[in-house]
Design an enzyme around this catalytic site. Structure first.
Site, mmCIF file in Angstrom:
data_model
loop_
_atom_site.group_PDB
_atom_site.id
_atom_site.type_symbol
_atom_site.label_atom_id
_atom_site.label_comp_id
_atom_site.label_asym_id
_atom_site.label_seq_id
_atom_site.Cartn_x
_atom_site.Cartn_y
_atom_site.Cartn_z
ATOM 1 N N ASP A 37 1.008 -0.943 -0.127
ATOM 2 C CA ASP A 37 0.054 0.327 0.076
ATOM 3 C C ASP A 37 0.824 1.130 -0.012
ATOM 4 O OD1 ASP A 37 -3.605 0.050 1.174
ATOM 5 O OD2 ASP A 37 -2.281 2.002 0.697
ATOM 6 N N LYS A 53 -20.628 -7.227 -10.687
ATOM 7 C CA LYS A 53 -20.502 -6.613 -9.086
ATOM 8 C C LYS A 53 -21.566 -5.841 -8.570
ATOM 9 C CE LYS A 53 -18.576 -5.552 -5.553
ATOM 10 N NZ LYS A 53 -19.165 -6.340 -3.983
ATOM 11 N N ALA A 63 -25.100 -7.469 -8.469
ATOM 12 C CA ALA A 63 -24.952 -7.866 -7.046
ATOM 13 C C ALA A 63 -25.544 -6.510 -6.058
ATOM 14 C CB ALA A 63 -24.102 -8.739 -6.639
ATOM 15 N N LEU A 110 -29.518 -5.462 -3.933
ATOM 16 C CA LEU A 110 -29.068 -5.692 -2.555
ATOM 17 C C LEU A 110 -29.617 -4.986 -2.093
ATOM 18 C CD1 LEU A 110 -25.651 -7.526 -1.556
ATOM 19 C CD2 LEU A 110 -28.091 -8.668 -1.095
ATOM 20 N N CYS A 129 -19.643 1.083 0.298
ATOM 21 C CA CYS A 129 -20.597 1.003 -1.271
ATOM 22 C C CYS A 129 -22.292 0.482 -2.114
ATOM 23 C CB CYS A 129 -19.510 -0.965 -1.756
ATOM 24 S SG CYS A 129 -17.910 -1.319 -1.434
HETATM 25 P P1 NAD Z 1 -9.946 1.021 0.993
HETATM 26 O O1 NAD Z 1 -10.016 2.237 0.905
HETATM 27 O O2 NAD Z 1 -10.189 0.705 2.314
HETATM 28 O O3 NAD Z 1 -8.425 -0.055 0.080
HETATM 29 C C1 NAD Z 1 -8.159 0.703 -0.284
HETATM 30 C C2 NAD Z 1 -6.486 0.819 -0.704
HETATM 31 O O4 NAD Z 1 -5.685 1.372 -1.664
HETATM 32 C C3 NAD Z 1 -6.111 1.867 0.159
HETATM 33 O O5 NAD Z 1 -5.661 1.560 1.943
HETATM 34 C C4 NAD Z 1 -4.812 3.016 -0.467
HETATM 35 O O6 NAD Z 1 -4.088 3.483 0.171
HETATM 36 C C5 NAD Z 1 -4.379 1.929 -1.093
HETATM 37 N N1 NAD Z 1 -3.857 2.016 -2.785
HETATM 38 C C6 NAD Z 1 -4.430 3.157 -3.815
HETATM 39 N N2 NAD Z 1 -3.925 3.577 -4.650
HETATM 40 C C7 NAD Z 1 -2.876 3.231 -4.032
HETATM 41 C C8 NAD Z 1 -1.264 2.607 -5.306
HETATM 42 N N3 NAD Z 1 -1.823 3.399 -6.702
HETATM 43 N N4 NAD Z 1 -0.432 2.026 -4.542
HETATM 44 C C9 NAD Z 1 -1.517 1.152 -3.289
HETATM 45 N N5 NAD Z 1 -2.263 1.213 -2.973
HETATM 46 C C10 NAD Z 1 -2.577 2.157 -2.875
HETATM 47 O O7 NAD Z 1 -11.462 0.741 0.144
HETATM 48 P P2 NAD Z 1 -11.943 -1.347 0.557
HETATM 49 O O8 NAD Z 1 -13.146 -1.189 1.278
HETATM 50 O O9 NAD Z 1 -10.794 -2.171 0.533
HETATM 51 O O10 NAD Z 1 -12.490 -1.103 -0.953
HETATM 52 C C11 NAD Z 1 -11.231 -1.790 -2.624
HETATM 53 C C12 NAD Z 1 -12.014 -1.900 -3.168
HETATM 54 O O11 NAD Z 1 -13.007 -3.252 -3.202
HETATM 55 C C13 NAD Z 1 -13.097 -1.178 -3.545
HETATM 56 O O12 NAD Z 1 -13.900 -0.943 -5.465
HETATM 57 C C14 NAD Z 1 -14.323 -1.845 -2.706
HETATM 58 O O13 NAD Z 1 -16.162 -0.824 -3.867
HETATM 59 C C15 NAD Z 1 -14.158 -2.812 -3.608
HETATM 60 N N6 NAD Z 1 -14.975 -3.750 -2.225
HETATM 61 C C16 NAD Z 1 -14.956 -3.481 -1.109
HETATM 62 C C17 NAD Z 1 -15.787 -4.407 -0.407
HETATM 63 C C18 NAD Z 1 -16.357 -3.629 1.186
HETATM 64 O O14 NAD Z 1 -16.499 -4.807 2.268
HETATM 65 N N7 NAD Z 1 -15.076 -2.836 1.764
HETATM 66 C C19 NAD Z 1 -16.041 -5.375 -0.280
HETATM 67 C C20 NAD Z 1 -16.162 -5.713 -1.425
HETATM 68 C C21 NAD Z 1 -15.586 -5.032 -3.009
HETATM 69 C C1 UGA Z 2 -22.502 -5.229 0.612
HETATM 70 C C2 UGA Z 2 -22.752 -6.452 0.487
HETATM 71 O O1 UGA Z 2 -23.754 -7.611 1.261
HETATM 72 C C3 UGA Z 2 -21.460 -7.508 -0.278
HETATM 73 O O2 UGA Z 2 -21.761 -8.651 -0.878
HETATM 74 C C4 UGA Z 2 -20.394 -6.362 -1.069
HETATM 75 O O3 UGA Z 2 -19.138 -6.635 -1.102
HETATM 76 C C5 UGA Z 2 -20.577 -4.942 -0.570
HETATM 77 O O4 UGA Z 2 -21.603 -4.429 0.195
HETATM 78 C C6 UGA Z 2 -19.444 -4.409 -1.215
HETATM 79 O O5 UGA Z 2 -19.236 -4.456 -2.112
HETATM 80 O O6 UGA Z 2 -18.583 -3.892 -0.389
HETATM 81 P P1 UGA Z 2 -21.222 -4.044 3.216
HETATM 82 O O7 UGA Z 2 -21.227 -2.669 2.880
HETATM 83 O O8 UGA Z 2 -20.339 -4.727 4.279
HETATM 84 O O9 UGA Z 2 -21.095 -5.444 2.434
HETATM 85 O O10 UGA Z 2 -22.470 -4.946 4.226
HETATM 86 P P2 UGA Z 2 -24.485 -5.041 4.251
HETATM 87 O O11 UGA Z 2 -24.464 -6.367 4.973
HETATM 88 O O12 UGA Z 2 -24.305 -5.556 2.910
HETATM 89 O O13 UGA Z 2 -24.603 -4.274 4.844
HETATM 90 C C7 UGA Z 2 -24.931 -2.912 3.880
HETATM 91 C C8 UGA Z 2 -26.199 -1.708 4.633
HETATM 92 O O14 UGA Z 2 -26.974 -2.008 5.304
HETATM 93 C C9 UGA Z 2 -26.162 -2.232 6.014
HETATM 94 O O15 UGA Z 2 -26.154 -0.571 6.365
HETATM 95 C C10 UGA Z 2 -26.683 -2.271 6.853
HETATM 96 O O16 UGA Z 2 -27.804 -2.143 8.203
HETATM 97 C C11 UGA Z 2 -28.124 -2.179 5.785
HETATM 98 N N1 UGA Z 2 -28.620 -3.151 5.915
HETATM 99 C C12 UGA Z 2 -28.788 -4.544 5.294
HETATM 100 C C13 UGA Z 2 -30.422 -3.365 6.113
HETATM 101 O O17 UGA Z 2 -30.470 -1.672 6.848
HETATM 102 N N2 UGA Z 2 -31.547 -4.069 5.672
HETATM 103 C C14 UGA Z 2 -31.007 -5.726 4.986
HETATM 104 O O18 UGA Z 2 -31.449 -6.065 5.730
HETATM 105 C C15 UGA Z 2 -29.082 -5.544 4.899
#
Ligand code: NAD
Ligand code: UGA
Length: 458
Positions: free
Chosen positions: A36, A219, A222, A226, A275
């Site tokens: 990172d 993605k 999905a 949700l 997200c």
């Molecule tokens: P995040 O902000 O927590 O992490 C991203 C990291 O990438 C940061 O630490 C940042 O410093 C680093 N970064 C940015 N540019 C960089 C570079 N050029 N070189 C090295 N590091 C670099 O984000 P996240 O929540 O992990 O999400 C990442 C991706 O995954 C997003 O596209 C998000 O939509 C997707 N996603 C997130 C979740 C979730 O639950 N948070 C779930 C599924 C998908």
């Molecule tokens: C969501 C998806 O569930 C993941 O599959 C996906 O990978 C992720 O986004 C992503 O792309 O970041 P997340 O946001 O971590 O995951 O959590 P969820 O459990 O989906 O909840 C999202 C929000 O909806 C929360 O604020 C939760 O409280 C709310 N929620 C969820 C409700 O209000 N009612 C429900 O029945 C379910």
């Protein structure tokens, strides 16, 4: 020890850290490195205080870190050394220029692709793990096609579906893993190399493959579906409040239909998290870009209903407390966007708190894990706000207790004790419908909930 495979992940965030920790845990003969640009984050991954709170994560990091899982900042070197590179950088909503507040900001993804191009000395598989607009792989391919000599890059799409709070279970036992590739000989070969990693712990029938565009689009879709379910049930909660129907009873009745299913039907204060809104906005932007106005407007309404639900909740607090909150002490229980995470990104609690502060209420915030982030989020906020982890201390001498996160610990509170310590009449707003409302009413609270009539003594 010589490792069988060397895997790199660029981006050590909520996705990069846990997903790579799981690969390292399940494949002890693979070397997994996460890099990172944020060195403080890497330091935290190498410490006993991980930068992400996620139940079960400490345990697998402890078992792998320093053995076959490494967190580092030497990006250049690591790109040279590894031949499978996951890209898991952030893709926030763009805040400037064309597509501001709608499109995904792809600058971090593009910078990463350019870094890979610049430092690579051999051919590599580049895996999109970040959530990206459909067709991003094409831009990646175009940048990476400028490689020198015999170096070739194959771009795959492998979106992550884990949810925060349940990430470890989701990564260990996912509903499916999706891998998209070009359907060329090289594309299919790269795809099968990625399949090989996941088959180490995931049954073959749960690993699905597709063309690269279907994978990227699936993605976004999905998350949109949700979020749509949450908005659908929340829209019906408003109707329940007008008609004496009970949203939990309605959700149960419809959810037992197997075609509908019982998940994601919990009414509340609306969805938060980094997200859902970002990905919906991105989907709306894409539809508009392709001239599909009706489709764009359909998905945009999912966001509108989410905002409407939060507004309804705030208005209910204001109107039931006699139209004024000025100088009243309101205790917020829960600031994280959902239970079992410290993440407060796009938390409905942040928006609701700001609105209550604008009404000149005095706010006390309690949360078992998210207080550090809450302090950061509210650092510049005008008005009176304090942070107390103990929910009993937070609730003492307050006019109202407002539940904004579905933490289990709030279900188990001694509400008699809470009631005794409060100013009367005591108000209880359950924005997550998690409490025993009849019991709280019988203790003396005026209880307001989502999608059910209020229980009041007034
Ligand atoms: P995040 O902000 O927590 O992490 C991203 C990291 O990438 C940061 O630490 C940042 O410093 C680093 N970064 C940015 N540019 C960089 C570079 N050029 N070189 C090295 N590091 C670099 O984000 P996240 O929540 O992990 O999400 C990442 C991706 O995954 C997003 O596209 C998000 O939509 C997707 N996603 C997130 C979740 C979730 O639950 N948070 C779930 C599924 C998908
Ligand atoms: C969501 C998806 O569930 C993941 O599959 C996906 O990978 C992720 O986004 C992503 O792309 O970041 P997340 O946001 O971590 O995951 O959590 P969820 O459990 O989906 O909840 C999202 C929000 O909806 C929360 O604020 C939760 O409280 C709310 N929620 C969820 C409700 O209000 N009612 C429900 O029945 C379910």
């Amino acid at each position: 020890m010589r490792f069988k495979k060397k895997i790199l992940c660029i981006g050590a965030g909520y996705v990069g850290g846990p997903s790579m920790a799981m690969i390292a845990y399940k494949c002890p003969d693979y070397q997994v490195t996460v890099v990172d640009i944020n060195s403080a984050r890497i330091d935290a991954w190498n410490s006993s205080q991980l930068p992400v709170f996620e139940p079960g994560l400490d345990n697998i990091v402890k078992k792998t870190r320093g053995k076959n899982l490494f967190f580092r900042t030497d990006i250049e070197n690591q790109i040279k050394e590894n031949d499978i590179i996951f890209v898991s950088v952030n893709t926030p909503t763009k805040s400037y220029g064309a597509g501001a507040n709608m499109a995904a900001d792809l600058q971090y993804v593009e910078k990463t692709a350019r870094q890979i191009l610049k430092f690579s000395q051999s051919s590599k598989i580049v895996v999109e793990k970040s959530t990206l607009p459909v067709k991003t792989a094409l831009a990646m391919e175009k940048i990476l096609s400028h490689a020198k000599g015999k170096i070739r890059f194959e771009v795959l799409s492998n979106p992550e579906f884990m949810a925060e709070g349940t990430a470890i279970g989701d990564l260990e036992n996912p509903d499916r893993v999706l891998i998209g590739s070009r359907e060329t000989k090289c594309g299919l070969k790269a795809r099968s190399r990625l399949v090989d990693i996941y088959t180490r712990w995931i049954p073959q029938d749960k690993i699905i493959t597709s063309n690269i565009w279907s994978s990227e689009l699936s993605k976004l879709v999905a998350n949109a579906f949700l979020a749509q379910r949450v908005s659908s049930i929340n829209s019906i909660s408003a109707l329940c409040e007008k008609t004496d129907a009970d949203i939990n009873e309605v959700a149960k009745a419809i959810g037992m239909d197997r075609r509908i299913g019982d998940k994601f039907l919990k009414a509340g204060i609306g969805f938060g998290g980094s997200c859902f809104k970002k990905d919906l906005l991105n989907l709306v932007y894409l539809c508009n870009y392709y001239g599909l106005r009706e489709v764009a407007s359909y998905w945009e309404n999912v966001i509108r209903i989410n905002e409407y639900q939060r507004e309804r909740f705030i208005n209910q607090i204001l109107h039931s407390m006699f139209g004024t909150l000025a100088g009243k002490k309101l205790s917020i229980l829960g600031f994280a966007f959902k239970a079992d995470t410290s993440d407060t990104r796009e938390s409905p609690a942040l928006y609701i708190t700001q609105k209550l502060m604008a009404e000149q209420a005095e706010i006390v915030i309690s949360d078992p894990r998210a207080l550090k982030n809450a302090k950061f989020d509210l650092a510049g906020a005008k008005g009176k706000v304090s942070f107390i982890e103990d929910p009993y201390a937070a609730a003492a001498n307050s006019h109202a207790v407002i539940v904004l996160t579905d933490w289990d610990v709030y279900r188990r509170l001694d509400f008699r004790r809470v009631y005794r310590s409060m100013i009367k009449p005591a108000f209880l707003f359950d924005g997550r419908n998690i409490l025993d409302h009849r019991k709280c009413f019988s203790i003396g609270f005026n209880v307001y909930r989502i999608g059910k009539p209020a229980l009041t003594h007034i």
